[in-house]
Design a protein around this motif. Structure first.
Motif, PDB file in Angstrom:
ATOM      1  N   PRO A   1       0.831  -1.219   0.000  1.00  0.00           N
ATOM      2  CA  PRO A   1       0.000   0.000   0.000  1.00  0.00           C
ATOM      3  C   PRO A   1       0.859   1.260   0.000  1.00  0.00           C
ATOM      4  CG  PRO A   1      -0.556  -1.436   1.863  1.00  0.00           C
ATOM      5  CD  PRO A   1       0.650  -2.006   1.187  1.00  0.00           C
ATOM      6  N   LYS A   2       0.301   2.321  -0.525  1.00  0.00           N
ATOM      7  CA  LYS A   2       0.997   3.598  -0.517  1.00  0.00           C
ATOM      8  C   LYS A   2       0.979   4.170   0.895  1.00  0.00           C
ATOM      9  CE  LYS A   2       0.152   4.288  -5.330  1.00  0.00           C
ATOM     10  NZ  LYS A   2      -0.587   4.941  -6.368  1.00  0.00           N
TER      11      LYS A   2
ATOM     12  N   TYR B   1      -4.879   2.899   2.500  1.00  0.00           N
ATOM     13  CA  TYR B   1      -3.546   3.489   2.592  1.00  0.00           C
ATOM     14  C   TYR B   1      -2.885   3.081   3.898  1.00  0.00           C
ATOM     15  CZ  TYR B   1      -5.041   6.508  -1.237  1.00  0.00           C
ATOM     16  OH  TYR B   1      -5.490   6.977  -2.434  1.00  0.00           O
TER      17      TYR B   1
ATOM     18  N   ASP C   1       4.924   8.246   0.579  1.00  0.00           N
ATOM     19  CA  ASP C   1       4.586   8.630  -0.792  1.00  0.00           C
ATOM     20  C   ASP C   1       3.953  10.019  -0.818  1.00  0.00           C
ATOM     21  OD1 ASP C   1       5.217   6.092  -2.208  1.00  0.00           O
ATOM     22  OD2 ASP C   1       3.713   5.308  -0.818  1.00  0.00           O
TER      23      ASP C   1
ATOM     24  N   LYS D   1      -6.095  10.817  -3.800  1.00  0.00           N
ATOM     25  CA  LYS D   1      -6.213   9.913  -4.952  1.00  0.00           C
ATOM     26  C   LYS D   1      -5.739  10.571  -6.237  1.00  0.00           C
ATOM     27  CE  LYS D   1      -9.707   6.990  -2.929  1.00  0.00           C
ATOM     28  NZ  LYS D   1     -11.083   6.504  -2.945  1.00  0.00           N
TER      29      LYS D   1
ATOM     30  N   GLY E   1      -2.808   8.416  -6.418  1.00  0.00           N
ATOM     31  CA  GLY E   1      -3.614   7.315  -6.946  1.00  0.00           C
ATOM     32  C   GLY E   1      -4.221   6.464  -5.854  1.00  0.00           C
ATOM     33  N   GLU E   2      -4.887   5.425  -6.282  1.00  0.00           N
ATOM     34  CA  GLU E   2      -5.504   4.471  -5.367  1.00  0.00           C
ATOM     35  C   GLU E   2      -4.404   3.712  -4.636  1.00  0.00           C
ATOM     36  OE1 GLU E   2      -8.751   3.808  -4.753  1.00  0.00           O
ATOM     37  OE2 GLU E   2      -9.617   5.128  -6.279  1.00  0.00           O
ATOM     38  N   PRO E   3      -4.731   3.234  -3.438  1.00  0.00           N
ATOM     39  CA  PRO E   3      -3.731   2.417  -2.724  1.00  0.00           C
ATOM     40  C   PRO E   3      -3.434   1.155  -3.541  1.00  0.00           C
ATOM     41  CG  PRO E   3      -5.710   2.730  -1.403  1.00  0.00           C
ATOM     42  CD  PRO E   3      -5.955   3.372  -2.707  1.00  0.00           C
ATOM     43  N   GLN E   4      -2.185   0.763  -3.604  1.00  0.00           N
ATOM     44  CA  GLN E   4      -1.819  -0.455  -4.326  1.00  0.00           C
ATOM     45  C   GLN E   4      -2.237  -1.664  -3.526  1.00  0.00           C
ATOM     46  OE1 GLN E   4       2.376  -0.035  -4.969  1.00  0.00           O
ATOM     47  NE2 GLN E   4       2.096   1.378  -6.644  1.00  0.00           N
ATOM     48  N   GLY E   5      -2.582  -2.701  -4.230  1.00  0.00           N
ATOM     49  CA  GLY E   5      -2.912  -3.957  -3.569  1.00  0.00           C
ATOM     50  C   GLY E   5      -4.309  -3.976  -2.965  1.00  0.00           C
TER      51      GLY E   5
END
Length: 129
Positions: free
Chosen positions: A2-3, A27, A48, A118, A122-126
């Motif tokens: 996640p970011k 996040y 990030d 966002k 961007g969107e949180p990864q995963g």
């Protein structure tokens, strides 16, 4: 992974609210409620994005960003100012030179902050949405 967002606010209730809300979005968050820990937290956690309050007891948000900007070992990262400081918008040009991408008034609520995050990282990864 996640970011990661670093939340810097001396008001523990706001910091807790942001931690919970952004955590529910997916996040990863790190919270600092003492402005003198900001610099160390950035180095340690390498976020990030930073969500930063302007009104802090010792160093205000602008002072913190100036010190951070002067350290060549710390890579630039986007910063969102989330504050009740009435003159933050008047300092917008100066703050943008220090990495600020948006200034959001706390009175506007979390939806505007979440949307700005966002747009910025961007969107949180995963996280499946």
């Amino acid at each position: 992974m996640p970011k990661r967002i670093l939340i810097v606010d001396d008001d523990t209730s706001i910091a807790t609210l942001l931690t919970e809300a952004l955590g529910m979005e997916g996040y990863e968050t790190v919270t600092v409620t003492q402005d003198l820990r900001f610099f160390d937290a950035v180095k340690e956690h390498q976020p990030d994005l930073v969500v930063l309050d302007m009104m802090m007891p010792y160093l205000d948000g602008k002072d913190e960003l100036t010190l951070l900007h002067l350290d060549p070992e710390i890579p630039g990262m986007p910063v969102i100012i989330y504050t009740a400081f009435p003159n933050a918008q008047q300092q917008q040009a100066e703050l943008r030179q220090l990495g600020v991408v948006e200034i959001i008034d706390k009175a506007t609520g979390l939806e505007k902050l979440t949307a700005a995050i966002k747009r910025t990282i961007g969107e949180p990864q995963g996280v499946a949405r």
